[in-house]
Design an enzyme around this catalytic site. Structure first.
Site, PDB file in Angstrom:
ATOM      1  N   ASP A   1       1.165  -1.036   0.048  1.00  0.00           N
ATOM      2  CA  ASP A   1       0.012  -0.027  -0.005  1.00  0.00           C
ATOM      3  C   ASP A   1       0.990   1.238   0.080  1.00  0.00           C
ATOM      4  O   ASP A   1       2.083   1.120   0.096  1.00  0.00           O
ATOM      5  CB  ASP A   1      -1.044   0.013   1.342  1.00  0.00           C
ATOM      6  CG  ASP A   1      -0.358   0.062   2.576  1.00  0.00           C
ATOM      7  OD1 ASP A   1       1.076   0.364   2.587  1.00  0.00           O
ATOM      8  OD2 ASP A   1      -0.808  -0.264   3.732  1.00  0.00           O
TER       9      ASP A   1
ATOM     10  N   GLY B   1       1.024   3.939   2.297  1.00  0.00           N
ATOM     11  CA  GLY B   1       1.210   4.699   3.312  1.00  0.00           C
ATOM     12  C   GLY B   1       0.446   5.750   3.849  1.00  0.00           C
ATOM     13  O   GLY B   1       0.455   6.286   4.942  1.00  0.00           O
TER      14      GLY B   1
ATOM     15  N   ASP C   1      -2.370   8.816  -1.424  1.00  0.00           N
ATOM     16  CA  ASP C   1      -3.487   9.030  -1.368  1.00  0.00           C
ATOM     17  C   ASP C   1      -3.877  10.027  -0.055  1.00  0.00           C
ATOM     18  O   ASP C   1      -3.121   9.811   0.920  1.00  0.00           O
ATOM     19  CB  ASP C   1      -4.866   8.044  -1.519  1.00  0.00           C
ATOM     20  CG  ASP C   1      -4.598   7.271  -0.452  1.00  0.00           C
ATOM     21  OD1 ASP C   1      -3.671   6.771  -0.089  1.00  0.00           O
ATOM     22  OD2 ASP C   1      -5.869   6.534  -0.330  1.00  0.00           O
TER      23      ASP C   1
ATOM     24  N   GLN D   1     -11.263   7.672  -3.585  1.00  0.00           N
ATOM     25  CA  GLN D   1     -11.404   8.015  -2.547  1.00  0.00           C
ATOM     26  C   GLN D   1     -13.023   8.944  -2.704  1.00  0.00           C
ATOM     27  O   GLN D   1     -13.618   8.661  -3.558  1.00  0.00           O
ATOM     28  CB  GLN D   1     -10.709   9.008  -2.144  1.00  0.00           C
ATOM     29  CG  GLN D   1      -9.322   8.449  -1.551  1.00  0.00           C
ATOM     30  CD  GLN D   1      -9.555   7.895  -0.212  1.00  0.00           C
ATOM     31  OE1 GLN D   1     -10.388   8.006   0.505  1.00  0.00           O
ATOM     32  NE2 GLN D   1      -8.476   6.911   0.290  1.00  0.00           N
TER      33      GLN D   1
ATOM     34  N   ASP E   1      -7.983  -7.238   2.101  1.00  0.00           N
ATOM     35  CA  ASP E   1      -6.731  -7.277   3.042  1.00  0.00           C
ATOM     36  C   ASP E   1      -7.242  -6.799   4.356  1.00  0.00           C
ATOM     37  O   ASP E   1      -8.251  -6.102   4.572  1.00  0.00           O
ATOM     38  CB  ASP E   1      -5.614  -6.550   2.691  1.00  0.00           C
ATOM     39  CG  ASP E   1      -5.666  -5.091   3.138  1.00  0.00           C
ATOM     40  OD1 ASP E   1      -4.918  -4.893   4.097  1.00  0.00           O
ATOM     41  OD2 ASP E   1      -6.253  -4.397   2.456  1.00  0.00           O
TER      42      ASP E   1
ATOM     43  N   CYS F   1     -11.932 -28.593  11.200  1.00  0.00           N
ATOM     44  CA  CYS F   1     -10.875 -27.620  10.603  1.00  0.00           C
ATOM     45  C   CYS F   1      -9.839 -28.435  10.292  1.00  0.00           C
ATOM     46  O   CYS F   1      -9.304 -29.367  11.091  1.00  0.00           O
ATOM     47  CB  CYS F   1     -10.574 -26.470  11.497  1.00  0.00           C
ATOM     48  SG  CYS F   1      -9.221 -25.249  10.931  1.00  0.00           S
TER      49      CYS F   1
ATOM     50  N   CYS G   1      -6.425 -27.282   9.660  1.00  0.00           N
ATOM     51  CA  CYS G   1      -5.166 -26.463  10.186  1.00  0.00           C
ATOM     52  C   CYS G   1      -4.403 -27.307  11.191  1.00  0.00           C
ATOM     53  O   CYS G   1      -4.939 -28.063  11.700  1.00  0.00           O
ATOM     54  CB  CYS G   1      -5.658 -24.904  10.487  1.00  0.00           C
ATOM     55  SG  CYS G   1      -5.922 -24.907  12.332  1.00  0.00           S
TER      56      CYS G   1
ATOM     57  N   CYS H   1      -5.536 -27.260  14.733  1.00  0.00           N
ATOM     58  CA  CYS H   1      -6.819 -28.112  15.124  1.00  0.00           C
ATOM     59  C   CYS H   1      -6.424 -29.467  14.829  1.00  0.00           C
ATOM     60  O   CYS H   1      -7.102 -30.554  15.588  1.00  0.00           O
ATOM     61  CB  CYS H   1      -7.832 -27.610  14.264  1.00  0.00           C
ATOM     62  SG  CYS H   1      -8.685 -26.137  14.623  1.00  0.00           S
TER      63      CYS H   1
ATOM     64  N   HIS I   1      -4.783 -20.808  12.645  1.00  0.00           N
ATOM     65  CA  HIS I   1      -6.278 -21.128  12.816  1.00  0.00           C
ATOM     66  C   HIS I   1      -7.021 -20.131  11.919  1.00  0.00           C
ATOM     67  O   HIS I   1      -7.848 -20.157  11.283  1.00  0.00           O
ATOM     68  CB  HIS I   1      -6.771 -21.553  14.196  1.00  0.00           C
ATOM     69  CG  HIS I   1      -8.446 -21.651  14.040  1.00  0.00           C
ATOM     70  ND1 HIS I   1      -8.897 -22.898  13.452  1.00  0.00           N
ATOM     71  CD2 HIS I   1      -9.488 -20.883  14.364  1.00  0.00           C
ATOM     72  CE1 HIS I   1     -10.205 -22.826  13.541  1.00  0.00           C
ATOM     73  NE2 HIS I   1     -10.499 -21.530  14.102  1.00  0.00           N
TER      74      HIS I   1
END
Length: 388
Positions: free
Chosen positions: A91, A93, A145, A190, A267, A305, A307, A310, A336
């Site tokens: 990104d 900043g 921005d 924006q 994100d 799950c 993962c 788990c 997890h």
């Protein structure tokens, strides 16, 4: 580098896509874990890849302050420096200057700000931000921005938008005159929570031939219904053939709803931050491992799950570690939480392929939010609308 829409959902704006970057392809819709300092907190790159990540996000502001782009450049670029071979988005900043800087002063040329680390003053221009990201070598880059919080006035928001658009043009000019052909520059839309400003932003950016669009200035303190309303409206203005990235949004319910609105990329720091506070995701909402009910609970965090956490450990053990401030518990909960979101994205993509996204959306929201007071949407009418 390109983006291809593979399949569209019949009942919503959701779609399956393939985003090709210099460091590999990304299947969309996609969730990107945040590696602010060049690492997803508590995890190794191999663990991040194992839970299902195809792309990660790093932070230009933080990497600019420490260790600095020159060190990363000498280290072979960000990919080699952090040991991650897949795509990276950085990104600009701009949000961090808004949220972290003790003092900022916006001028036409750029932003003066004080470091949140030691108070030292710096000056960001669109060109400097592009130069830093060029040194990092990230696959997808963002222009500088101005991000405002919820409640900013119309005229304040309009002025910020005008400057943001001028800075975008300067960023494009810098990229065209530099050796940055392998990096995709997205435009950041924006305009706050004013429809006419969002529309103006999109219309003016459509003339700039950008490879993708990011929705900025969202998730900045507004109610959920406002976030969904402006996201849905803004996406309706965007071209079908370009990827759409909703910045800083990634709660499970937001992923499901955002995809149905046509968002391709997300994100958020939420899954890793919650893990460090003992909170973990389940199909029926968020839970806290510190609760006494887990003291003698020898089941996994979630029964189905797959993962590492788990498969190997119980709630009782993880609770014990967490209460003793053992960092291994943070790692286990982070693994997890991220795997939960990646499994969710896999299910979303599968439901789009099978033409049943609306059915999946209703089932998931009903189960995930119904008993979770922390995540319950603020207004009952918004809840009902989302399930229609």
């Amino acid at each position: 580098m390109s983006f291809e829409v593979i399949q569209r959902d019949k009942n919503t704006r959701a779609r399956l896509g393939r985003l090709k970057t210099f460091h590999g392809e990304v299947s969309t819709p996609v969730f990107m874990p945040v590696g602010t300092q060049g690492a997803v907190k508590t995890l190794s790159p191999e663990e991040v890849e194992e839970v299902g990540a195809e792309i990660i996000l790093s932070n230009t502001y933080h990497l600019f302050l420490r260790p600095g782009q020159e060190i990363i450049k000498k280290g072979g670029g960000l990919h080699r420096f952090i040991g991650w071979n897949k795509p990276i988005l950085t990104d600009s900043g701009g949000y961090q200057v808004f949220s972290l800087a003790r003092l900022r002063k916006i001028e036409e040329d750029g932003i003066y700000f004080n470091s949140h680390i030691d108070g030292s003053q710096y000056f960001f221009t669109p060109e400097i931000v592009m130069e830093v990201q060029k040194a990092l070598g990230s696959d997808i880059i963002m222009p500088l921005d101005i991000c405002l919080g919820y409640g900013a006035s119309y005229w304040e928001t309009k002025e910020a938008l005008e400057i943001t658009l001028r800075w975008l043009k300067r960023s494009i000019d810098y990229k065209e005159n530099s050796n940055m052909e392998t990096q995709l520059l997205f435009g950041i839309i924006q305009g706050g929570f004013y429809r006419e400003l969002r529309k103006e932003a999109v219309e003016r950016m459509l003339d700039m031939e950008l490879p993708g669009f990011a929705l900025g200035g969202i998730s900045v303190g507004e109610p959920k219904d406002k976030m969904y309303e402006i996201t849905d409206y803004t996406v309706s203005l965007l071209p079908e053939e370009k990827p759409r990235y909703l910045m800083g949004v990634g709660a499970p319910e937001d992923l499901v709803i955002g995809v149905s609105m046509g968002i391709d990329m997300f994100d958020c720091v939420l899954p890793t931050r919650l893990a460090r506070h003992g909170v973990f995701y389940t199909k029926t909402g968020r839970r806290n491992i510190k609760n006494a009910q887990y003291k003698e609970d020898f089941s996994p965090l979630e029964e189905d799950c797959d993962c590492y956490t788990c498969r190997r450990f119980t709630k009782a053990y993880i609770r014990h570690l967490f209460l003793q401030h053992e960092t291994f518990s943070y790692r286990l909960l982070t693994i997890h939480n991220l795997r939960f979101l990646f499994r969710l994205m896999e299910n979303i993509r599968r439901s789009i392929r099978e033409g049943r996204l609306e059915e999946f959306k209703k089932e998931f929201l009903t189960q995930y939010l119904a008993n979770d007071r922390e995540n319950r949407l603020e207004k009952e009418e918004v809840w009902n609308k989302l399930l229609i």
